[in-house]
Design an enzyme around this catalytic site. Structure first.
Site, PDB file in Angstrom:
ATOM      1  N   TYR A 225      -1.332  -0.690  10.481  1.00  0.00           N
ATOM      2  CA  TYR A 225      -1.597  -1.043   9.069  1.00  0.00           C
ATOM      3  C   TYR A 225      -0.394  -0.699   8.203  1.00  0.00           C
ATOM      4  O   TYR A 225       0.063  -1.519   7.413  1.00  0.00           O
ATOM      5  CB  TYR A 225      -2.832  -0.306   8.558  1.00  0.00           C
ATOM      6  CG  TYR A 225      -3.125  -0.578   7.104  1.00  0.00           C
ATOM      7  CD1 TYR A 225      -2.832   0.356   6.118  1.00  0.00           C
ATOM      8  CD2 TYR A 225      -3.672  -1.798   6.716  1.00  0.00           C
ATOM      9  CE1 TYR A 225      -3.078   0.092   4.779  1.00  0.00           C
ATOM     10  CE2 TYR A 225      -3.936  -2.068   5.375  1.00  0.00           C
ATOM     11  CZ  TYR A 225      -3.626  -1.111   4.408  1.00  0.00           C
ATOM     12  OH  TYR A 225      -3.868  -1.385   3.083  1.00  0.00           O
TER      13      TYR A 225
ATOM     14  N   SER B   9       0.847  -1.194   0.000  1.00  0.00           N
ATOM     15  CA  SER B   9       0.000   0.000   0.000  1.00  0.00           C
ATOM     16  C   SER B   9       0.878   1.239   0.000  1.00  0.00           C
ATOM     17  O   SER B   9       2.000   1.223   0.517  1.00  0.00           O
ATOM     18  CB  SER B   9      -0.887   0.033   1.245  1.00  0.00           C
ATOM     19  OG  SER B   9      -1.414   1.342   1.440  1.00  0.00           O
TER      20      SER B   9
HETATM   21  N1  LIG Z   1      -8.779  -0.429  -0.633  1.00  0.00           N
HETATM   22  C1  LIG Z   1      -7.705   0.340  -0.607  1.00  0.00           C
HETATM   23  O1  LIG Z   1      -7.804   1.583  -0.514  1.00  0.00           O
HETATM   24  C2  LIG Z   1      -6.360  -0.261  -0.663  1.00  0.00           C
HETATM   25  C3  LIG Z   1      -6.169  -1.620  -0.463  1.00  0.00           C
HETATM   26  N2  LIG Z   1      -4.909  -2.117  -0.462  1.00  0.00           N
HETATM   27  C4  LIG Z   1      -4.674  -3.544  -0.240  1.00  0.00           C
HETATM   28  O2  LIG Z   1      -5.252  -4.265  -1.321  1.00  0.00           O
HETATM   29  C5  LIG Z   1      -5.657  -5.555  -0.885  1.00  0.00           C
HETATM   30  C6  LIG Z   1      -7.096  -5.792  -1.285  1.00  0.00           C
HETATM   31  O3  LIG Z   1      -7.828  -4.767  -0.711  1.00  0.00           O
HETATM   32  P1  LIG Z   1      -9.321  -4.437  -1.188  1.00  0.00           P
HETATM   33  O4  LIG Z   1      -9.585  -4.999  -2.531  1.00  0.00           O
HETATM   34  O5  LIG Z   1      -9.575  -3.017  -0.916  1.00  0.00           O
HETATM   35  O6  LIG Z   1     -10.105  -5.288  -0.094  1.00  0.00           O
HETATM   36  P2  LIG Z   1     -11.607  -5.747  -0.039  1.00  0.00           P
HETATM   37  O7  LIG Z   1     -11.992  -5.751   1.401  1.00  0.00           O
HETATM   38  O8  LIG Z   1     -12.457  -4.998  -0.990  1.00  0.00           O
HETATM   39  O9  LIG Z   1     -11.427  -7.284  -0.536  1.00  0.00           O
HETATM   40  C7  LIG Z   1     -12.348  -8.117  -0.243  1.00  0.00           C
HETATM   41  C8  LIG Z   1     -11.963  -9.480  -0.810  1.00  0.00           C
HETATM   42  O10 LIG Z   1     -11.121 -10.162   0.112  1.00  0.00           O
HETATM   43  C9  LIG Z   1     -11.799 -11.339   0.591  1.00  0.00           C
HETATM   44  N3  LIG Z   1     -11.436 -11.543   1.999  1.00  0.00           N
HETATM   45  C10 LIG Z   1     -11.618 -10.689   3.023  1.00  0.00           C
HETATM   46  N4  LIG Z   1     -11.194 -11.245   4.177  1.00  0.00           N
HETATM   47  C11 LIG Z   1     -10.749 -12.480   3.873  1.00  0.00           C
HETATM   48  C12 LIG Z   1     -10.216 -13.567   4.614  1.00  0.00           C
HETATM   49  N5  LIG Z   1     -10.072 -13.490   5.934  1.00  0.00           N
HETATM   50  N6  LIG Z   1      -9.871 -14.684   3.967  1.00  0.00           N
HETATM   51  C13 LIG Z   1     -10.031 -14.787   2.629  1.00  0.00           C
HETATM   52  N7  LIG Z   1     -10.529 -13.800   1.857  1.00  0.00           N
HETATM   53  C14 LIG Z   1     -10.881 -12.667   2.477  1.00  0.00           C
HETATM   54  C15 LIG Z   1     -13.263 -11.016   0.359  1.00  0.00           C
HETATM   55  O11 LIG Z   1     -14.070 -12.125   0.189  1.00  0.00           O
HETATM   56  P3  LIG Z   1     -14.810 -12.808   1.464  1.00  0.00           P
HETATM   57  O12 LIG Z   1     -15.436 -11.704   2.255  1.00  0.00           O
HETATM   58  O13 LIG Z   1     -15.807 -13.747   0.859  1.00  0.00           O
HETATM   59  O14 LIG Z   1     -13.742 -13.520   2.220  1.00  0.00           O
HETATM   60  C16 LIG Z   1     -13.165 -10.316  -0.976  1.00  0.00           C
HETATM   61  O15 LIG Z   1     -12.954 -11.220  -2.016  1.00  0.00           O
HETATM   62  C17 LIG Z   1      -5.415  -5.567   0.629  1.00  0.00           C
HETATM   63  O16 LIG Z   1      -4.201  -6.225   0.903  1.00  0.00           O
HETATM   64  C18 LIG Z   1      -5.321  -4.093   0.984  1.00  0.00           C
HETATM   65  O17 LIG Z   1      -4.526  -3.878   2.138  1.00  0.00           O
HETATM   66  C19 LIG Z   1      -3.796  -1.330  -0.696  1.00  0.00           C
HETATM   67  C20 LIG Z   1      -3.960   0.006  -0.916  1.00  0.00           C
HETATM   68  C21 LIG Z   1      -5.255   0.619  -0.925  1.00  0.00           C
HETATM   69  N1  LIG Z   2      -6.139   0.147   2.539  1.00  0.00           N
HETATM   70  C1  LIG Z   2      -6.064   1.571   2.414  1.00  0.00           C
HETATM   71  C2  LIG Z   2      -6.203   2.213   3.706  1.00  0.00           C
HETATM   72  O1  LIG Z   2      -6.765   1.635   4.567  1.00  0.00           O
HETATM   73  C3  LIG Z   2      -4.751   1.962   1.881  1.00  0.00           C
HETATM   74  O2  LIG Z   2      -3.865   1.101   1.910  1.00  0.00           O
HETATM   75  O3  LIG Z   2      -4.640   3.115   1.438  1.00  0.00           O
END
Ligand SMILES: NC(=O)C1=CN([C@@H]2O[C@H](COP(=O)(O)OP(=O)(O)OC[C@H]3O[C@@H](n4cnc5c(N)ncnc54)[C@H](OP(=O)(O)O)[C@@H]3O)[C@@H](O)[C@H]2O)C=CC1
Ligand SMILES: N[C@@H](C=O)C(=O)O
Length: 264
Positions: free
Chosen positions: A155, A142
């Site tokens: 985080y 991130s």
């Molecule tokens: N959103 C953002 O602003 C940013 C995100 N990131 C990183 O990107 C990655 C993805 O984030 P993002 O797409 O936003 O996340 P989301 O919360 O939108 O992703 C959800 C997905 O992850 C699955 N999931 C959640 N918990 C679990 C678990 N315990 N085991 C297996 N699957 C799981 C969910 O399915 P289900 O609920 O069915 O398990 C779903 O498929 C993360 O590592 C995040 O830290 C990095 C920068 C920015």
């Molecule tokens: N997951 C987002 C903040 O919570 C990010 O990584 O920017």
């Protein structure tokens, strides 16, 4: 040129957000797909839709990666399915707010998913791809690994780990056909923010990228041979200068005598 090695791509957290965007993009690039998430109904619906749209073989693995059993099921699939040539190590959660007010159990959950699960799955892929002579590991960090905020210590710590971990892994695989990449997205329009401590609508819209754009940028960076891909950063030279400054310190980070400023 293919953006990743051929074969099947296993994506964790693959039924929504960034993971779902990676699944769409990799299937469109001709990869068969394994979707990993917890909710079986959502997995089946996502797999059917993606298979229909892409014509690729899309299978599912229901696993809660916050549990030992869930992590083990992905480790076993990576070890046992020789068709897997790409891992998108994506599943993660966010917990934002002052550490002094954090729920210790939620903190532990953050560590389990963002670090323990992430690391064990990366290690299983590293072992499997080494044995197969090739593979691609995409680790999702991130921008908050670099942009340290007063509400994101834990985080950011987990995401800084992902960055450093991948930089170390790249050295391990420097002379091999196993490729690694770490992607540092900024804020993405996904459900991850719900209950994280900061709501998405608290952020200026000009700061928030679609997960589809982030996945496309990540794969473009992979194709360009980047180890570190920062989708939002206009000038890549800024990252290069930062990392060169980091590396310039290396000869002086472990010496037999303390620096003069610390010596009485
Ligand atoms: N959103 C953002 O602003 C940013 C995100 N990131 C990183 O990107 C990655 C993805 O984030 P993002 O797409 O936003 O996340 P989301 O919360 O939108 O992703 C959800 C997905 O992850 C699955 N999931 C959640 N918990 C679990 C678990 N315990 N085991 C297996 N699957 C799981 C969910 O399915 P289900 O609920 O069915 O398990 C779903 O498929 C993360 O590592 C995040 O830290 C990095 C920068 C920015
Ligand atoms: N997951 C987002 C903040 O919570 C990010 O990584 O920017």
């Amino acid at each position: 040129m293919s953006t990743t090695t051929t074969g099947t791509a296993l994506i964790t957290g693959a039924t929504a957000g960034l993971g779902a965007a990676y699944a769409e993009e990799l299937a469109a690039r001709g990869h068969d797909i394994i979707l990993v998430a917890r909710d079986e109904a959502r997995l089946e619906k996502a797999a059917a839709g993606l298979a229909e749209r892409s014509g690729r073989k899309v299978s599912t693995l229901s696993a809660d990666l916050a549990t030992a059993e869930g992590i083990a099921s992905v480790e076993e699939r990576l070890a046992g399915d020789a068709s897997i040539g790409t891992l998108v190590n994506n599943a993660g959660m966010a917990l934002l707010g002052p550490l002094s007010k954090a729920d210790p159990d939620r903190l532990e959950g953050l560590i389990t998913l963002n670090l323990t699960s992430f690391t064990r799955i990366a290690a299983a892929a590293a072992k499997a791809f080494t044995g197969r002579g090739a593979g691609t590991i995409v680790n999702i960090s991130s921008a908050l690994a670099l942009n340290i905020l007063p509400v994101g210590a834990a985080y950011s710590g987990t995401k800084a780990y992902v960055l450093a971990f991948t930089q170390g892994l790249a050295q391990e695989f420097a002379d091999s056909a196993v490729r690694v990449q770490v992607v540092l997205p900024g804020a993405l329009e996904t459900a991850l923010w719900n209950g994280s401590g900061i709501e998405l609508d608290q952020l200026p819209k000009e700061m928030v990228m679609s997960p589809q754009d982030a996945a496309r940028a990540g794969l473009a960076g992979l194709e360009a041979g980047e180890l570190v891909t920062i989708p939002s950063l206009p000038e890549y030279g800024q990252w290069e200068a930062y990392d060169q400054a980091r590396q310039a310190m290396r000869p002086n980070l472990s010496l037999s005598r303390p620096a003069a400023r610390y010596s009485r």
